[in-house]
Motif scaffolding. Structure first.
Motif, PDB file in Angstrom:
ATOM      1  N   VAL A 169      64.958   2.208 -29.486  1.00 26.83           N
ATOM      2  CA  VAL A 169      65.305   3.526 -29.975  1.00 26.83           C
ATOM      3  C   VAL A 169      65.986   4.361 -28.897  1.00 26.83           C
ATOM      4  O   VAL A 169      66.800   5.248 -29.196  1.00 26.83           O
ATOM      5  N   MET A 170      65.676   4.120 -27.631  1.00 27.91           N
ATOM      6  CA  MET A 170      66.338   4.836 -26.557  1.00 27.91           C
ATOM      7  C   MET A 170      67.818   4.465 -26.498  1.00 27.91           C
ATOM      8  O   MET A 170      68.647   5.265 -26.044  1.00 27.91           O
ATOM      9  N   VAL A 171      68.128   3.262 -27.014  1.00 27.80           N
ATOM     10  CA  VAL A 171      69.527   2.825 -27.009  1.00 27.80           C
ATOM     11  C   VAL A 171      70.229   3.214 -28.303  1.00 27.80           C
ATOM     12  O   VAL A 171      71.367   3.691 -28.293  1.00 27.80           O
ATOM     13  N   LYS A 172      69.537   3.022 -29.460  1.00 29.83           N
ATOM     14  CA  LYS A 172      70.182   3.164 -30.760  1.00 29.83           C
ATOM     15  C   LYS A 172      69.975   4.527 -31.403  1.00 29.83           C
ATOM     16  O   LYS A 172      70.573   4.822 -32.426  1.00 29.83           O
ATOM     17  N   ASP A 173      69.108   5.344 -30.887  1.00 31.68           N
ATOM     18  CA  ASP A 173      68.762   6.657 -31.429  1.00 31.68           C
ATOM     19  C   ASP A 173      67.889   6.571 -32.684  1.00 31.68           C
ATOM     20  O   ASP A 173      67.048   7.440 -32.899  1.00 31.68           O
ATOM     21  N   ILE A 174      68.112   5.569 -33.528  1.00 26.49           N
ATOM     22  CA  ILE A 174      67.292   5.348 -34.734  1.00 26.49           C
ATOM     23  C   ILE A 174      66.886   3.883 -34.765  1.00 26.49           C
ATOM     24  O   ILE A 174      67.720   2.985 -34.548  1.00 26.49           O
ATOM     25  N   TYR A 175      65.611   3.636 -35.054  1.00 24.52           N
ATOM     26  CA  TYR A 175      65.157   2.246 -35.049  1.00 24.52           C
ATOM     27  C   TYR A 175      64.025   2.065 -36.056  1.00 24.52           C
ATOM     28  O   TYR A 175      63.092   2.880 -36.135  1.00 24.52           O
ATOM     29  N   ILE A 176      64.132   0.994 -36.808  1.00 23.79           N
ATOM     30  CA  ILE A 176      63.062   0.568 -37.723  1.00 23.79           C
ATOM     31  C   ILE A 176      62.605  -0.793 -37.221  1.00 23.79           C
ATOM     32  O   ILE A 176      63.394  -1.734 -37.127  1.00 23.79           O
ATOM     33  N   SER A 177      61.356  -0.893 -36.910  1.00 21.79           N
ATOM     34  CA  SER A 177      60.852  -2.104 -36.265  1.00 21.79           C
ATOM     35  C   SER A 177      60.422  -3.150 -37.292  1.00 21.79           C
ATOM     36  O   SER A 177      60.227  -2.862 -38.473  1.00 21.79           O
ATOM     37  N   ASP A 178      60.289  -4.403 -36.805  1.00 23.69           N
ATOM     38  CA  ASP A 178      59.604  -5.432 -37.586  1.00 23.69           C
ATOM     39  C   ASP A 178      58.117  -5.115 -37.598  1.00 23.69           C
ATOM     40  O   ASP A 178      57.632  -4.284 -36.823  1.00 23.69           O
ATOM     41  N   VAL A 179      57.391  -5.818 -38.443  1.00 21.33           N
ATOM     42  CA  VAL A 179      55.936  -5.649 -38.477  1.00 21.33           C
ATOM     43  C   VAL A 179      55.349  -6.248 -37.203  1.00 21.33           C
ATOM     44  O   VAL A 179      55.695  -7.369 -36.821  1.00 21.33           O
ATOM     45  N   PHE A 180      54.471  -5.468 -36.554  1.00 17.31           N
ATOM     46  CA  PHE A 180      53.821  -5.953 -35.327  1.00 17.31           C
ATOM     47  C   PHE A 180      52.427  -5.323 -35.264  1.00 17.31           C
ATOM     48  O   PHE A 180      52.082  -4.460 -36.052  1.00 17.31           O
ATOM     49  N   THR A 181      51.625  -5.773 -34.298  1.00 22.80           N
ATOM     50  CA  THR A 181      50.239  -5.272 -34.182  1.00 22.80           C
ATOM     51  C   THR A 181      50.141  -4.124 -33.194  1.00 22.80           C
ATOM     52  O   THR A 181      49.482  -3.115 -33.464  1.00 22.80           O
ATOM     53  N   GLY A 182      50.760  -4.221 -32.040  1.00 23.62           N
ATOM     54  CA  GLY A 182      50.743  -3.161 -31.038  1.00 23.62           C
ATOM     55  C   GLY A 182      49.348  -2.812 -30.556  1.00 23.62           C
ATOM     56  O   GLY A 182      48.447  -3.656 -30.511  1.00 23.62           O
ATOM     57  N   PHE A 183      49.172  -1.496 -30.208  1.00 20.63           N
ATOM     58  CA  PHE A 183      47.865  -1.043 -29.730  1.00 20.63           C
ATOM     59  C   PHE A 183      46.822  -0.969 -30.854  1.00 20.63           C
ATOM     60  O   PHE A 183      45.629  -0.864 -30.574  1.00 20.63           O
ATOM     61  N   ARG A 184      47.243  -1.000 -32.069  1.00 20.18           N
ATOM     62  CA  ARG A 184      46.314  -0.865 -33.191  1.00 20.18           C
ATOM     63  C   ARG A 184      45.579  -2.179 -33.487  1.00 20.18           C
ATOM     64  O   ARG A 184      44.560  -2.173 -34.162  1.00 20.18           O
TER      65      ARG A 184
END
Length: 581
Positions: A169-184
């Motif tokens: 998002v820092m590069v593209k300004d807008i970003y929709i991610s794939d499904v991931f687990t992350g900190f949750r």
């Protein structure tokens, strides 16, 4: 000298049979073959008519069915593709609108306001009241720290500087991610937008509830037997499918390279439609069951088949009823013609029967002559001294009188009509009776009669009167041909489901012309075979399912072969055709 009683029996029985219903052999065979021939022609006509009726029915009905089936299939596939495209646009529109929601919030608010206490909570509450798909909101600074957070998880102190989506998002300004687990530590995906506010750069990030998003994605399947889901470019599920998988698992569908429109794949019992989303490199997959989508086509097929079968059945029924009625009328006409021909021929035979009666009158004349001679001798030799001789002559007169009376009585009984009786009979017993009946005549002619009966069963189920008549005719014929000082051999043997009776004589053999005509009516062969009796024998024997044939003997003489079936398989024209003595 032949036995006059037997000759009378034979000739007068033949006359009666000819005058009381027996038809010539050629006519009899015609009568028995007419109706099978009509039915054979009827079968051919029915086959041709059915083929002629069914061919256009099958061609027209089959052509219409395949045209309708293909049209329905094409229309169904077009509708599915249209629906898949519409669904892809719906998903893209959903993601685009959620992205625009976040972008509008970030552009219409400054960072200081967004991180002030209660602001972000108020924004999330407002979003959730209109769009319940948002789970939480977070404001992240350019160093990856949370500047503000609201939601069900404890993420306020998390740093995302090294997270893949933060870098994107820092590069593209807008970003929709794939499904991931992350900190949750649970599957989810985010939408993040970057805001450049002077020297301050911050990110507004929202987590989308997967349950609501799954409902949007699977809505295309509806109540059909199928599934709808999203996979990323690596083939991992981005939504929960209905069957066989869950989020982030590897799907069975291998994502193809980029393409426009909808790609359709036939996978056994299912049809797979795939199309790429425009907002994010996710592949929208729609799997539908063939039986479900082609239910209309299957109903059309069943209805078409039912119509064809019904029409075919009605046509066959109409053809069978019509042609059978016509053939029945033809058979009835033929029967009437046979009956008329029978009457005309009986009249003709009655007119010619006087020729055959000559033998009868000849025998009667012999008897009267013998009586006359005997009476004359008695008269010439009358005297007291010759009472013994006179007594002997008187006895002879009495004997001849009894002989004449017996002849007339036997003849009367013999010509009396009797109904055919089918019963179990012993062929050997019948042959022995006929041989015993002719024994006197054979002794007078010095004819040796040899019997060679087989040891097996000689019982058949047939008409005893017919068998008696046939064997008597053949034995009389052989006796007449042999003359004197000859021999006759009667033998039997079993063959398949029949009993074979062979009557052979040592008279002269048959010439080729006689061999072909010996069974013709009133045909007298050169060696003396009486064709009239042989024609009668063949005719009545065929009526009980038997056969008769003739051949020359190995050295001399002629052999008549009679085949009698073990079970009666014949038919009768009427009760007058079969007469027993």
């Amino acid at each position: 000298e032949t036995c006059p009683v037997h000759t009378v029996f034979y000739l007068l029985a033949a006359v009666r049979r000819q005058t009381c219903g027996f038809l010539p052999r050629t006519f009899a065979i015609s009568a028995t073959r007419d109706f099978p021939y009509f039915r054979k022609v009827w079968k051919k006509v029915v086959t041709i008519l059915i083929a002629a009726a069914f061919l256009p029915l099958v061609l027209v009905g089959g052509g219409m069915y395949f045209y309708m089936a293909r049209t329905i299939k094409n229309k169904t596939m077009e509708a599915l593709q249209t629906e898949a495209v519409s669904h892809q646009k719906t998903i893209d529109s959903f993601l685009t609108e959620r992205t625009m929601d976040l972008k509008l919030i970030s552009e219409n608010n400054i960072l200081s306001k967004m991180i002030s206490p209660g602001t972000i909570e108020q924004v999330l509450s407002s979003l959730q009241s209109q769009l319940p798909c948002f789970q939480d909101l977070g404001i992240i600074g350019s160093n990856g720290d949370h500047l503000a957070y609201t939601g069900p998880h404890d993420l306020a102190d998390k740093n995302y500087r090294d997270a893949f989506w933060f870098k994107a998002v820092m590069v593209k300004d807008i970003y929709i991610s794939d499904v991931f687990t992350g900190f949750r530590n649970e599957p989810h995906f985010i939408i993040a937008v970057k805001r450049n506010e002077g020297k301050n750069v911050w990110i507004l990030r929202a987590t989308i509830l997967s349950g609501l998003f799954d409902n949007i994605v699977t809505r295309v399947a509806g109540n059909r037997k199928g599934d709808a889901y999203l996979i990323n470019s690596k083939g991992a599920f981005q939504t929960n499918p209905r069957h066989g998988g869950k989020l982030m698992m590897k799907s069975q569908v291998s994502p193809p390279g980029p393409f426009k429109g909808v790609q359709v794949d036939d996978k056994g019992s299912s049809i797979i439609l795939t199309t790429w989303l425009e907002t994010i490199p996710w592949l929208c997959v729609v799997s539908v069951d063939k039986r479900d989508i082609f239910e209309v086509s299957r109903k059309v097929k069943i209805i078409s088949l039912f119509i064809v079968l019904l029409a075919g059945f009605l046509m066959i029924l109409a053809i069978l009823l019509t042609t059978d009625s016509l053939v029945s009328m033809l058979e009835e006409k033929r029967k009437k013609k046979h009956r008329l021909d029978s009457r005309l021929r009986r009249t003709a035979f009655l007119a010619s029967s006087m020729k055959l009666a000559r033998g009868v009158f000849s025998d009667l004349n012999d008897i009267l002559s013998n009586i006359h001679v005997t009476a004359t001798l008695m008269k010439e030799q009358t005297g007291p001294a010759d009472s013994g001789e006179t007594d002997s002559l008187a006895k002879q007169i009495f004997s001849e009188s009894i002989r004449g009376k017996n002849l007339i009585d036997s003849f009367s009984r013999y010509i009396a009509p009797k109904d055919p009786v089918i019963m179990d009979v012993n062929i050997h017993m019948i042959l022995n009776r006929m041989i015993g009946f002719l024994q006197t005549s054979l002794i007078e002619k010095n004819i040796d009669l040899i019997t060679r009966f087989h040891d097996g069963s000689s019982f058949v189920r047939s008409d005893v009167a017919v068998l008696r008549q046939v064997f008597l005719n053949l034995l009389l014929n052989a006796s007449a041909v042999v003359g004197t000082n000859g021999s006759i051999c009667v033998s039997t043997f079993a063959k398949e489901n029949s009993v074979m009776v062979l009557i052979a004589d040592d008279g002269p053999g048959l010439e080729t012309a006689d061999m072909e005509q010996i069974f013709d009516l009133q045909q007298l062969s050169k060696r003396g075979d009486w064709g009239f009796g042989l024609a009668i024998s063949r005719f009545i024997l065929e009526r009980i399912g038997g056969k008769i044939s003739v051949r020359n003997g190995e050295k001399y003489g002629v052999v008549f072969e009679v085949q009698v079936p073990e079970a009666f398989i014949g038919t009768f024209l009427n009760s007058e055709l079969m007469i027993s003595d």
